[in-house]
Design an enzyme around this catalytic site. Sequence first.
Site, PDB file in Angstrom:
ATOM      1  N   LYS A  23     -38.271  23.784  14.343  1.00  0.00           N
ATOM      2  CA  LYS A  23     -37.488  22.767  13.588  1.00  0.00           C
ATOM      3  C   LYS A  23     -36.717  23.307  12.422  1.00  0.00           C
ATOM      4  CE  LYS A  23     -40.491  20.019  10.637  1.00  0.00           C
ATOM      5  NZ  LYS A  23     -40.277  20.261   9.265  1.00  0.00           N
ATOM      6  N   ARG A  99     -39.582  12.773  -3.358  1.00  0.00           N
ATOM      7  CA  ARG A  99     -39.762  14.156  -3.289  1.00  0.00           C
ATOM      8  C   ARG A  99     -38.471  14.712  -3.874  1.00  0.00           C
ATOM      9  NH1 ARG A  99     -40.632  15.986   2.970  1.00  0.00           N
ATOM     10  NH2 ARG A  99     -40.947  17.944   1.734  1.00  0.00           N
ATOM     11  N   SER A 145     -39.210  24.711  -4.202  1.00  0.00           N
ATOM     12  CA  SER A 145     -38.982  24.596  -2.811  1.00  0.00           C
ATOM     13  C   SER A 145     -37.953  25.645  -2.362  1.00  0.00           C
ATOM     14  CB  SER A 145     -38.496  23.308  -2.312  1.00  0.00           C
ATOM     15  OG  SER A 145     -38.193  23.300  -1.062  1.00  0.00           O
ATOM     16  N   SER A 146     -37.900  26.429  -1.236  1.00  0.00           N
ATOM     17  CA  SER A 146     -37.209  27.582  -1.041  1.00  0.00           C
ATOM     18  C   SER A 146     -36.003  26.765  -0.104  1.00  0.00           C
ATOM     19  CB  SER A 146     -37.861  28.337   0.235  1.00  0.00           C
ATOM     20  OG  SER A 146     -38.180  27.559   1.463  1.00  0.00           O
ATOM     21  N   SER A 173     -42.022  30.494  -0.688  1.00  0.00           N
ATOM     22  CA  SER A 173     -41.791  30.218   0.706  1.00  0.00           C
ATOM     23  C   SER A 173     -40.728  31.326   1.158  1.00  0.00           C
ATOM     24  CB  SER A 173     -41.434  28.707   1.138  1.00  0.00           C
ATOM     25  OG  SER A 173     -42.385  27.954   0.986  1.00  0.00           O
ATOM     26  N   ASP A 294     -46.940  25.472   5.539  1.00  0.00           N
ATOM     27  CA  ASP A 294     -47.212  24.369   6.634  1.00  0.00           C
ATOM     28  C   ASP A 294     -48.739  24.756   7.434  1.00  0.00           C
ATOM     29  OD1 ASP A 294     -45.025  23.657   5.551  1.00  0.00           O
ATOM     30  OD2 ASP A 294     -43.755  23.844   7.303  1.00  0.00           O
ATOM     31  N   LYS A 392     -42.467  13.832  13.942  1.00  0.00           N
ATOM     32  CA  LYS A 392     -41.614  14.415  12.840  1.00  0.00           C
ATOM     33  C   LYS A 392     -41.521  15.859  13.474  1.00  0.00           C
ATOM     34  CE  LYS A 392     -41.267  15.315   8.032  1.00  0.00           C
ATOM     35  NZ  LYS A 392     -40.772  16.553   7.639  1.00  0.00           N
TER      36      LYS A 392
HETATM   37  O1  LIG Z   1     -36.805  25.627   4.853  1.00  0.00           O
HETATM   38  C1  LIG Z   1     -37.708  25.421   5.896  1.00  0.00           C
HETATM   39  O2  LIG Z   1     -37.269  25.060   6.950  1.00  0.00           O
HETATM   40  C2  LIG Z   1     -38.917  24.897   5.549  1.00  0.00           C
HETATM   41  C3  LIG Z   1     -39.512  25.453   4.213  1.00  0.00           C
HETATM   42  C4  LIG Z   1     -40.863  24.926   3.670  1.00  0.00           C
HETATM   43  O3  LIG Z   1     -40.502  24.224   2.691  1.00  0.00           O
HETATM   44  P1  LIG Z   1     -40.730  24.848   0.951  1.00  0.00           P
HETATM   45  O4  LIG Z   1     -39.936  25.792   0.617  1.00  0.00           O
HETATM   46  O5  LIG Z   1     -40.263  23.450   0.355  1.00  0.00           O
HETATM   47  O6  LIG Z   1     -42.307  25.139   0.785  1.00  0.00           O
HETATM   48  C5  LIG Z   1     -41.633  24.402   4.554  1.00  0.00           C
HETATM   49  O7  LIG Z   1     -42.590  23.729   3.991  1.00  0.00           O
HETATM   50  C6  LIG Z   1     -40.843  23.340   5.307  1.00  0.00           C
HETATM   51  O8  LIG Z   1     -41.702  22.802   6.589  1.00  0.00           O
HETATM   52  C7  LIG Z   1     -39.723  24.081   6.003  1.00  0.00           C
HETATM   53  C1  LIG Z   2     -42.954  20.258   4.814  1.00  0.00           C
HETATM   54  C2  LIG Z   2     -42.440  19.808   6.006  1.00  0.00           C
HETATM   55  O1  LIG Z   2     -41.176  19.430   6.348  1.00  0.00           O
HETATM   56  P1  LIG Z   2     -40.106  19.065   5.281  1.00  0.00           P
HETATM   57  O2  LIG Z   2     -40.343  19.640   4.031  1.00  0.00           O
HETATM   58  O3  LIG Z   2     -38.735  19.635   6.154  1.00  0.00           O
HETATM   59  O4  LIG Z   2     -39.971  17.562   5.444  1.00  0.00           O
HETATM   60  C3  LIG Z   2     -43.402  20.136   6.972  1.00  0.00           C
HETATM   61  O5  LIG Z   2     -42.665  20.030   8.286  1.00  0.00           O
HETATM   62  O6  LIG Z   2     -44.485  20.387   7.134  1.00  0.00           O
END
Ligand SMILES: O=C(O)C1=C[C@@H](OP(=O)(O)O)[C@@H](O)[C@H](O)C1
Ligand SMILES: C=C(OP(=O)(O)O)C(=O)O
Length: 411
Positions: A23, A99, A145-146, A173, A294, A392
């Site tokens: 995803k 969030r 958050s990345s 991340s 994750d 999800k």
């Molecule tokens: O860029 C992405 O696809 C994601 C980055 C991560 O989030 P964070 O950077 O907020 O940790 C991860 O936890 C999320 O499920 C997907």
């Molecule tokens: C944190 C997740 O997703 P998002 O931040 O994109 O809602 C996840 O899939 O574990």
Amino acid sequence: MNISLEQSEIIQEPLQVTITGSKSESNRLLVLQALFPNISLENISNSDDSDVMQMALKSTDNVIDIHHAGTTMRFLTAYFSSQAGKSVTLTGSKRMKERPIKILVDALRDLGADITYVENEGFPPIKISGKKITQNQVTLKANVSSQYISALMLIGSSLENGLKLTLDGEITSVPYIKMTLNLLHQLGIDAAFEGQIITVKPKTDSVDKQTLIVESDWSSASYFYSIVALSPVGTLITLSSYKETSLQGDSVLASIYNQFGVETTFKDNAISIHKVEEVSKDTLITLDLVNAPDIAQTIAVTCFGLGVACDLSGLHTLKIKETDRLEALKTEIEKLGGQVHVTDKTLVLEPSGTINENVAIDTYNDHRMAMAFAPLALCTKLRVNDAEVVSKSFPEFWSDLEKIGFKIINN
Ligand SMILES: O=C(O)C1=C[C@@H](OP(=O)(O)O)[C@@H](O)[C@H](O)C1
Ligand SMILES: C=C(OP(=O)(O)O)C(=O)O
């Protein structure tokens, strides 16, 4: 939908599961495809989060509800900000409204974007009036958050003057940022990530017509790693389609699960996950998961199922995901008889003995709570509340478990 999982055993024959596309890769590529329609995509994720991304990119509505999808919310905030003439309000679920998005909104505003908060300062819903963005330098905090960083990188090459991002502080991340960078490179976009600086050059010519194939989702694979780890020596599950060199940081699973006696072999775009030895009860699993947040829930529950202790760090982003995952893990593991200590960035699990039977696991609108606990059905009878949350990221999760021998009853 609440379900019961009878104590299960997986069938000892070659077990093959095909997992939907990542995803994270899908949601990046969908935004890039909206910017560069010349590209075609294969094996796009069928997750709710990618469905909602596709719906939003096509929508002509003034208000778009992206439900629980974090990447969709963050990537579209940047995308719509740069679409001159487009005006849209992005909203989401109750949790999405908790969030944080301020770091990204501030960075976009510094670049000249027009974004206003509709309810609470710093959180969705947000109203975006798309504009041509010409400023190209911004500094943003990198330890929350990345996704904020990836969101900006995704639009960078479509901006007249490109982008130069200066990342402030520890970067969280990181593999997700590198995934974004790699996908940009695959499209021939000139971008670099060096130290605390990211640059994305404007793409003036068109992108070559090409098809990109999304690798299957490694975070989804984690639940099968846990299943194999909790099964007898000799158990083997094959998952497709995976590559030995992945863009997904969660592919680190293959080496992490060696510590649980699980070996991975790559062949013909598939991984075979094989339980080769038992883990000693006095093992302590120590991991820093700052690069793979994750899979923290999967690993904590595997440890609990095996009765071994773990000391997990680098978990500061877990509190702002679909739920506060640290508190949720503590509550649910303790219902099953375990002992867990959490801070705002660590989780320590004590070695455990018997697992309580027939406990109903609450899932807190978090797909990963449902999927991380399900493998425990190999150890005890258990129930999972609101089991449909899995969609999800992994809509076929329960049917795939049934295929490999889990007995699931709808309550
Ligand atoms: O860029 C992405 O696809 C994601 C980055 C991560 O989030 P964070 O950077 O907020 O940790 C991860 O936890 C999320 O499920 C997907
Ligand atoms: C944190 C997740 O997703 P998002 O931040 O994109 O809602 C996840 O899939 O574990």
